[in-house]
Each structure stands twice: as C-alpha cells, then as structure tokens.
Design a protein around this motif. Sequence first.
Motif, short mmCIF file in Angstrom:
data_model
loop_
_atom_site.label_atom_id
_atom_site.label_comp_id
_atom_site.label_asym_id
_atom_site.label_seq_id
_atom_site.Cartn_x
_atom_site.Cartn_y
_atom_site.Cartn_z
N ILE A 10 0.84 -1.19 0.00
CA ILE A 10 0.00 0.00 0.00
C ILE A 10 0.88 1.24 0.00
O ILE A 10 1.69 1.45 0.90
CB ILE A 10 -0.94 0.00 1.22
N LYS A 11 0.70 2.07 -1.03
CA LYS A 11 1.41 3.34 -1.16
C LYS A 11 0.40 4.45 -1.31
O LYS A 11 -0.61 4.29 -1.98
CB LYS A 11 2.33 3.29 -2.38
N LEU A 12 0.68 5.58 -0.66
CA LEU A 12 -0.21 6.73 -0.74
C LEU A 12 0.31 7.74 -1.74
O LEU A 12 1.51 7.96 -1.85
CB LEU A 12 -0.34 7.41 0.63
N GLU A 13 -0.62 8.38 -2.48
CA GLU A 13 -0.24 9.47 -3.38
C GLU A 13 0.16 10.70 -2.58
O GLU A 13 1.08 11.41 -2.94
CB GLU A 13 -1.39 9.80 -4.32
N GLU A 14 -0.58 10.98 -1.52
CA GLU A 14 -0.33 12.16 -0.68
C GLU A 14 -0.32 11.75 0.78
O GLU A 14 -1.18 10.98 1.20
CB GLU A 14 -1.42 13.22 -0.89
N PRO A 15 0.58 12.20 1.61
CA PRO A 15 1.77 12.98 1.28
C PRO A 15 2.82 12.11 0.61
O PRO A 15 2.84 10.89 0.79
CB PRO A 15 2.25 13.48 2.64
N ALA A 16 3.70 12.74 -0.13
CA ALA A 16 4.69 12.01 -0.93
C ALA A 16 5.68 11.22 -0.07
O ALA A 16 6.19 10.21 -0.48
CB ALA A 16 5.44 12.98 -1.82
N ASN A 17 5.94 11.69 1.15
CA ASN A 17 6.93 11.02 2.00
C ASN A 17 6.29 10.00 2.96
O ASN A 17 6.92 9.58 3.92
CB ASN A 17 7.73 12.05 2.79
N SER A 18 5.06 9.62 2.71
CA SER A 18 4.39 8.66 3.60
C SER A 18 5.02 7.27 3.45
O SER A 18 5.56 6.93 2.39
CB SER A 18 2.89 8.60 3.29
N PRO A 19 4.96 6.47 4.52
CA PRO A 19 5.56 5.13 4.43
C PRO A 19 4.76 4.23 3.49
O PRO A 19 3.58 4.45 3.24
CB PRO A 19 5.49 4.61 5.87
N ILE A 20 5.42 3.22 2.98
CA ILE A 20 4.76 2.21 2.17
C ILE A 20 4.61 0.97 3.03
O ILE A 20 5.58 0.51 3.65
CB ILE A 20 5.59 1.88 0.92
N LEU A 21 3.41 0.45 3.11
CA LEU A 21 3.13 -0.74 3.91
C LEU A 21 3.19 -1.97 3.01
O LEU A 21 2.47 -2.05 2.02
CB LEU A 21 1.75 -0.64 4.57
N VAL A 22 4.06 -2.91 3.35
CA VAL A 22 4.12 -4.19 2.66
C VAL A 22 3.65 -5.23 3.66
O VAL A 22 4.32 -5.50 4.66
CB VAL A 22 5.55 -4.51 2.16
N LEU A 23 2.50 -5.79 3.40
CA LEU A 23 1.86 -6.75 4.29
C LEU A 23 1.93 -8.12 3.60
O LEU A 23 1.39 -8.28 2.51
CB LEU A 23 0.40 -6.34 4.52
#
Length: 131
Positions: A10-23
Amino acid sequence: QQLMLTGACIKLEEPANSPILVLVEGGPWAIKRYKKVLLRRTNWNKVHVPRVKENEEGEEEVVEEEEEIKPEVENNRCAMVWEGLIKKRMFDKWKMMLLRNENEARRILADKGVENYWNMVTSYIYPKEYE
C-alpha cells in the motif's frame, strides 16, 4: 507468486513522504526468503530508469534499464515493524494499491480487520543504526 504469498503493498499518493506498507502472508519458508529479499538484497536507494527509444514503427520501446541513485530516494530504508502468526489469511492474493490518502488506506485495512498494521507503520521509529 512463486512463493505462494498473499498480502498487499500500500502506497499513498499524498503525502509524498508517507511510508509504504508491505503486508505479507505465507508459510515460514516463503516468508523467510521474502524477508531476505526485502531486508538484505534490495538496495532501496537505487531507481531503475528505463532508456526509451523509438522503433521503426514510431512506437516507444524500452531498450535497457539503468540503475541510478536519485536525490529524492537517497534516504530510503526498509524495516520489519511486526512479525507473528495469524489464524487465517486476510488477503486471497497479492495486491499492489496506490491510494489517494491515509483515510482510504485505513478503510481498506479496516475492512480486512487489520487497521492496526497502519497504526504500527506510521508510529514506527527507526533504531539509531538506520540513521
């Protein structure tokens, strides 16, 4: 797919520096190998940049990919926030999700009953060795 893993990235478009969750969900052997790829073998600061060239029909095609380090990805890192056993898998296959905002991510995870994973990722503090 080869390791029969399920889960989501799971990656967020905003904010750009948000963490990416790999589950990731799977058996012990498969999880061990996947962890090795994520935590040891992957250089999170390198970006694959495709070199594109026009062919005879005027269509663009990728000729080769080159690795380079870009300033915006210089401090990328990967850490395992939680590892443990669950009674049953929450996902039926592997999914990549690009979501608009945190509320959308929370909603999707809440539908699966794992919203607490997002809380763990956003409140995680890297140990001193990562800095």
